[in-house]
Each structure stands twice: as C-alpha cells, then as structure tokens.
Write a protein that holds these residues in place. Structure first.
Motif, PDB file in Angstrom:
ATOM      1  N   GLU A  71      -5.552   5.433   2.696  1.00  6.55           N
ATOM      2  CA  GLU A  71      -4.935   4.621   1.653  1.00  6.55           C
ATOM      3  C   GLU A  71      -5.548   4.992   0.307  1.00  6.55           C
ATOM      4  O   GLU A  71      -6.664   5.517   0.236  1.00  6.55           O
ATOM      5  N   SER A  72      -4.817   4.734  -0.766  1.00  7.67           N
ATOM      6  CA  SER A  72      -5.335   4.983  -2.106  1.00  7.67           C
ATOM      7  C   SER A  72      -6.498   4.034  -2.398  1.00  7.67           C
ATOM      8  O   SER A  72      -6.315   2.799  -2.388  1.00  7.67           O
TER       9      SER A  72
ATOM     10  N   PHE B 204       0.561   8.167  -5.715  1.00  2.00           N
ATOM     11  CA  PHE B 204      -0.685   8.327  -4.965  1.00  2.00           C
ATOM     12  C   PHE B 204      -1.443   9.558  -5.467  1.00  2.00           C
ATOM     13  O   PHE B 204      -2.656   9.520  -5.703  1.00  2.00           O
TER      14      PHE B 204
ATOM     15  N   GLY C 184       0.802  -1.216   0.000  1.00  2.37           N
ATOM     16  CA  GLY C 184       0.000   0.000   0.000  1.00  2.37           C
ATOM     17  C   GLY C 184       0.833   1.263   0.000  1.00  2.37           C
ATOM     18  O   GLY C 184       2.004   1.271   0.409  1.00  2.37           O
ATOM     19  N   ARG C 185       0.205   2.360  -0.466  1.00  4.52           N
ATOM     20  CA  ARG C 185       0.902   3.649  -0.538  1.00  4.52           C
ATOM     21  C   ARG C 185       1.131   4.231   0.855  1.00  4.52           C
ATOM     22  O   ARG C 185       2.200   4.755   1.154  1.00  4.52           O
ATOM     23  N   ARG C 186       0.114   4.152   1.703  1.00  4.99           N
ATOM     24  CA  ARG C 186       0.183   4.772   3.021  1.00  4.99           C
ATOM     25  C   ARG C 186       1.300   4.216   3.900  1.00  4.99           C
ATOM     26  O   ARG C 186       2.078   4.997   4.485  1.00  4.99           O
TER      27      ARG C 186
ATOM     28  N   TRP D 272      -5.771   1.598  -5.180  1.00  2.00           N
ATOM     29  CA  TRP D 272      -4.920   0.459  -4.786  1.00  2.00           C
ATOM     30  C   TRP D 272      -5.747  -0.566  -4.009  1.00  2.00           C
ATOM     31  O   TRP D 272      -5.581  -1.776  -4.195  1.00  2.00           O
ATOM     32  N   LEU D 273      -6.625  -0.092  -3.121  1.00  2.00           N
ATOM     33  CA  LEU D 273      -7.438  -1.007  -2.324  1.00  2.00           C
ATOM     34  C   LEU D 273      -8.325  -1.881  -3.205  1.00  2.00           C
ATOM     35  O   LEU D 273      -8.442  -3.093  -2.985  1.00  2.00           O
TER      36      LEU D 273
END
Length: 568
Positions: free
Chosen positions: A274-275, A214, A165-167, A278-279
């Motif tokens: 989070e993006s 992101f 994930g981005r976060r 992406w999720l």
C-alpha cells in the motif's frame, strides 16, 4: 515534517521505488491495448457499398468484367471527399422487373445488405453488427459508451482509492479488466459487446489513474516529473503493440483474444504494498512504518526512527480533512474550473484526433503507426522540457500548437478544390503529437496542484472533465458521415482546434509547480504560487543518505517485511 522529507532520507527514487514504480507502470500496456484498439479499430467502418440483390457471390473487389458491368448497372456512383468517384454505400438503383434488370437509372432506393472492403479489415464490430447507413450513428454511440466508461471509471475509482487505499483499487480493476476483456471475444450480440466495452473502459482508466497517483506518491519532489512522464511512455508502448496486433490480426475477435490472454501475468499486482503516504493520512501509522522500514532496507539506507513519529503528528492534524472540502475553497474552485476545462480540451483533442485517423487518406495502419510514433516523441520531449520551461508553459504551448495544427488544414481546402491529402495528414499527426504532450503535462501538473488529502479526488474530477470531452469527440468525428464535400473531412479538426486554443490561454492563469513540494493540505495548495509557500518550501533540511553497514544489520536485527509486500 513532510513525507517528502522521509523520501529524501529513503532516497527520492531509490532501488526499491524504481522496481515498484516499474510494476505500477507495466499495467499501462494492457490498459492502452484495450482502450485504443477499441477507440480506433474495434468499431472502424471499412469501405463498403450496397450488395447486389440476388448475387450471392458479390464482393467489394471487382472479380471480372461481367461483375463490374453488373455493379455499374445496379449501384450509383457518388463523389468522395477529394472529388474521386466511388460506389454508393447506401443506395442502389430500383429493380424494375422480375428478371433482375435495372432499366431505370435515375430512381434509387436504400439497400439492406452490404459488401465490405477486406484489404484493411477482415471484420470489425461495425461490419458484423451492420452499423452503416441508417445505423451509422451507432458507431458514434459505441465509441461514446467507451468514453462514458472512462468517465464512470474516474468518478468511482478516485474516491474509492482515497477511502479504501491504492492497492485494493489496483487489484480489483486488474482482475475485472482481465476477465471482461476475455469475455468480449465470445459476445455475439451488439448489446453485450457494448456493455463489456463500457465496463472494460471503466477498469482500464481506473487502473491507470490509481497507478499514476500511487507512482507520484512514492518518489521525491526532484524525480516526480520523470515519474509523471514515464508512465505515459508505457501507455505509448501499449499503442505500439496495438498498431502491431491490429496489422497482424485483422479479425476483431482474434485480435481481442490475442491482446487479452497475456494480461493474466499482471496478477502480480496482488503483491504490491500500500502507499505509505496514504496509510499515514488514514491513521495506519504502524503499517506505514513497516513499509517504510522495508524500503529503507531495500535501499540500503538508515532512517531516523523519530521521523515517522513526526509525520504521524502531522497526520493527526490533517487526516480528518475530507476530499469534498476542496470544493469549499474559492481559490481551489477557480483553479479546478481552469484545470477541468484544460482536461476537457485535452481529452477531446487527444481521443478525437485518434478516432479521426480512420477518416484520413491512405493506409489506416501506417497512419496510426505515425500517430503512435509522434505520441512517443511527445512524451520523450516532455522529459527534457518539463523541468526546463515548467508545467504551465509546456501545457499552454502544447495546446496552442494543437489548435493551430487542427485549424491550418482549412488553408489547403480553401485554396484548392482537390487539397493535398498529405498536408492534411501531416497536420493531423502534428496535432496528435502536441495533444499527447498536453495530456502528459496536464497529468503531472494536476497531481502537483492537488493536496494529498484530495489528490485522487482532484485527479478523478479532472479526469471526468476529460471524459466529457472524449464523450463528445465521437460525435464531432462523426460529422464527416453527415457533411459531404472537402469541408466535411476537416470540420472535426476545426472544432478541436478552437477548443484547444482557448484552453491554452486559460492555462496561463494557473500557478507554476516546478520544483515545488507536493501540498499536503488544502490550505497549502491554496498558497501555491505565493511567496509564503516558496518560503515554507525552502525551510526543510535535506537529509543525506546513510548507507547501511553490513555489521549494523546483524547487530541491530533485520527489519521485518510487511505482509503481501513485493520484495525486490
């Protein structure tokens, strides 16, 4: 149904996305501070000469007539780039008797102590660690390690951000960037300084790369160019702060502390969401729905609850597509080779010309400020040009002018034994401006050429090639330390110019991405530039935004906010 269609209903760049994008861009300022001040100032080598043996109060600046006579008797003179005489940096006349009299003026020997000009620097790492004369190659090695940190950062952060994930990637990089940059101040050994600088570059470029991806994922197609360019402006703003702090704080430890402590304010990245794109691609549909619902609430629009279900179906079809499948497509491999070479050329030109600012004549702080202003002008110009002439043409033209500006200094050198210093400086500034425009264009261009399933991997792979170019740039800039005469100063620019011109022509072989939707899969990415993709791109219906009624919210109930989401 594509996720871009969801963004159209949410608002392609609604109030929530604007605030979130701003919070993703702000970390680019400390990232730029740490990277550029290390590349340009941390390992800069001030003007210096051999110290007079036995003279404890020796300084680079002439103190009086007696001091000048002593310097003239002990230090030989050499000719600089422009035919001007100066004292030798590495040789002194051999002492012939015990009374410290230098009677033999044609026999020299290496020195092991130096005095430095403190008119521009009070101290640098190179001065403190003695990276001069026999150790002058250590300057190139140190800068190379920083660029190697960029390479490693791109290699590990791209796949990690795609997998976890981005976060999480953003949070980890920011934490270690703050910690390591403060620790650098108390490092007293060369090995520790070089290691920490290497690690700081890993975190800085990793943070920038993930934030960039992101940011591109949360805005709609029509606003994506602006999002791609705007983050570069925050990087440029960091460069302006670098120019100011470098001018005001000329001791490297003081400056490092000043630019490091304020970065603790960026702890807010823990609270970003989070993006959702992406999720969805990784089977976390419920969490994505909560975040999308929160965005709709903050943007004050209603969203069809069935849309995310349709995106969920699309996700089920492509979520298992691993990023390494990108390398199994012959079409994408050919494009990646061209993209990677362009990144190589851009990285070498951009960082090489920035490092070369210390070799230009005049005041280093003024030269660097002019470089930064030219870089900001380049990014602003990209705002107006990228949507008019396209990404491909902008990239090609920028690299072509960069190459021309780097090669043209050969003209004044050939026509005059004492070439005009200002002409070479102006061409270097023009080259840096166009290299900055190319850097901006290639970031946006690459993100739009890559499919969602492999976008961060593609950006990371491209970034690795950029870092290979930047890895070589310190050694090309360092040629000036080994090749004397007026050709020595322009040789690095000639190398940068030739590589940039070749990249300019190769870029014309890539498909244009202007006004195209982001490809979601590798198959869609392969179709970019074909009529099939153009027809498919025109098919989705653009949904209109539906304002939320104040009464509807009370009747239907408020949308719950997801955990750890920054509510704006």
């Amino acid at each position: 149904m594509k996720f871009d269609d969801v963004l159209r209903q949410l608002g392609e760049f609604g109030p929530y996305q604007k605030w979130l994008y701003l919070f993703l861009c702000l970390p680019a300022i400390p990232q730029s501070l740490q990277v550029i001040q290390a590349v340009v100032f941390l390992f800069a080598v001030p003007e210096h000469r051999c110290a007079i043996p036995g003279f404890a109060n020796d300084t680079y600046k002439i103190q009086n007539d007696l001091h000048e006579q002593l310097v003239n008797r002990s230090i030989p003179r050499i000719y600089g780039y422009y035919g001007n005489e100066k004292y030798s940096q590495c040789q002194l006349y051999r002492q012939t008797n015990a009374s410290n009299v230098w009677s033999t003026r044609n026999i020299t020997e290496p020195c092991n102590a130096w005095v430095y000009d403190q008119s521009q620097f009070i101290s640098t790492v190179s001065e403190t660690m003695g990276f001069v004369c026999g150790k002058k190659s250590f300057v190139s090695h140190a800068r190379m390690l920083g660029m190697l940190g960029h390479l490693v950062g791109g290699l590990i952060n791209g796949p990690l951000a795609d997998m976890f994930g981005r976060r999480p990637a953003i949070i980890c990089n920011m934490f270690f960037l703050v910690l390591l940059s403060i620790c650098l101040v108390w490092s007293n050994s060369a090995a520790m300084v070089l290691f920490l600088d290497f690690a700081i570059h890993i975190c800085a470029i990793g943070q920038y790369l993930v934030c960039f991806v992101f940011g591109m994922e949360i805005v709609g197609p029509s606003k994506r160019m602006w999002a791609g360019v705007a983050m570069n402006l925050f990087w440029s703003l960091g460069n302006l702060v670098t120019a100011l702090t470098a001018h005001l704080f000329r001791d490297w430890k003081t400056r490092q502390l000043i630019v490091s402590i304020p970065t603790v304010v960026f702890a807010y990245v823990y609270f970003i969401p989070e993006s959702p794109r992406w999720l969805l691609k990784h089977g976390k549909g419920e969490e994505a729905k909560r975040i999308v619902a929160n965005i709709a609430k903050k943007n004050k629009v209603q969203i069809d609850p069935q849309i995310l279900g349709e995106v969920d179906i699309e996700m089920e079809e492509v979520k298992q597509e691993p990023f390494w499948n990108l390398l199994k497509s012959s079409v994408m491999v050919r494009r990646m080779i061209i993209i990677c070479y362009n990144w190589f050329a851009v990285g070498m030109s951009f960082y090489g010309l920035s490092m070369n600012v210390t070799n230009l004549s005049g005041n280093i702080y003024l030269n660097f400020l002019l470089f930064v202003i030219a870089e900001a002008v380049a990014y602003i110009s990209c705002f107006f040009l990228m949507d008019r002439i396209g990404r491909k043409l902008l990239l090609s033209m920028s690299l072509l002018v960069t190459g021309a500006a780097c090669i043209l200094p050969l003209v004044p050198v050939l026509v005059s034994d004492t070439p005009e210093k200002w002409a070479i400086n102006i061409l270097a500034i023009v080259g840096n401006m166009c290299a900055s425009a190319a850097m901006c264009a290639v970031f946006t261009f690459t993100a739009e050429l890559m499919p969602t399933t492999s976008r961060t991997f593609g950006m990371a792979l491209s970034s690795v090639c950029c870092r290979v170019g930047s890895l070589l740039s310190p050694y090309i800039v360092g040629l000036t330390m080994y090749i004397s005469g007026r050709f020595g100063q322009i040789l690095p620019m000639l190398v940068f110019g030739g590589i940039a011109i070749l990249a300019a022509f190769l870029a014309l072989l890539l498909p244009e991405t202007l006004n195209k939707k982001l490809p979601e899969t590798i198959k869609e990415a392969e179709m970019l530039g074909t009529d099939v993709y153009d027809i498919a791109d025109a098919s989705p219906v653009h949904a209109e935004l539906i304002p939320l009624e104040s009464k509807s919210e009370t009747k239907e109930g408020k949308v719950e906010d997801s955990n750890n989401v920054l509510l704006l």
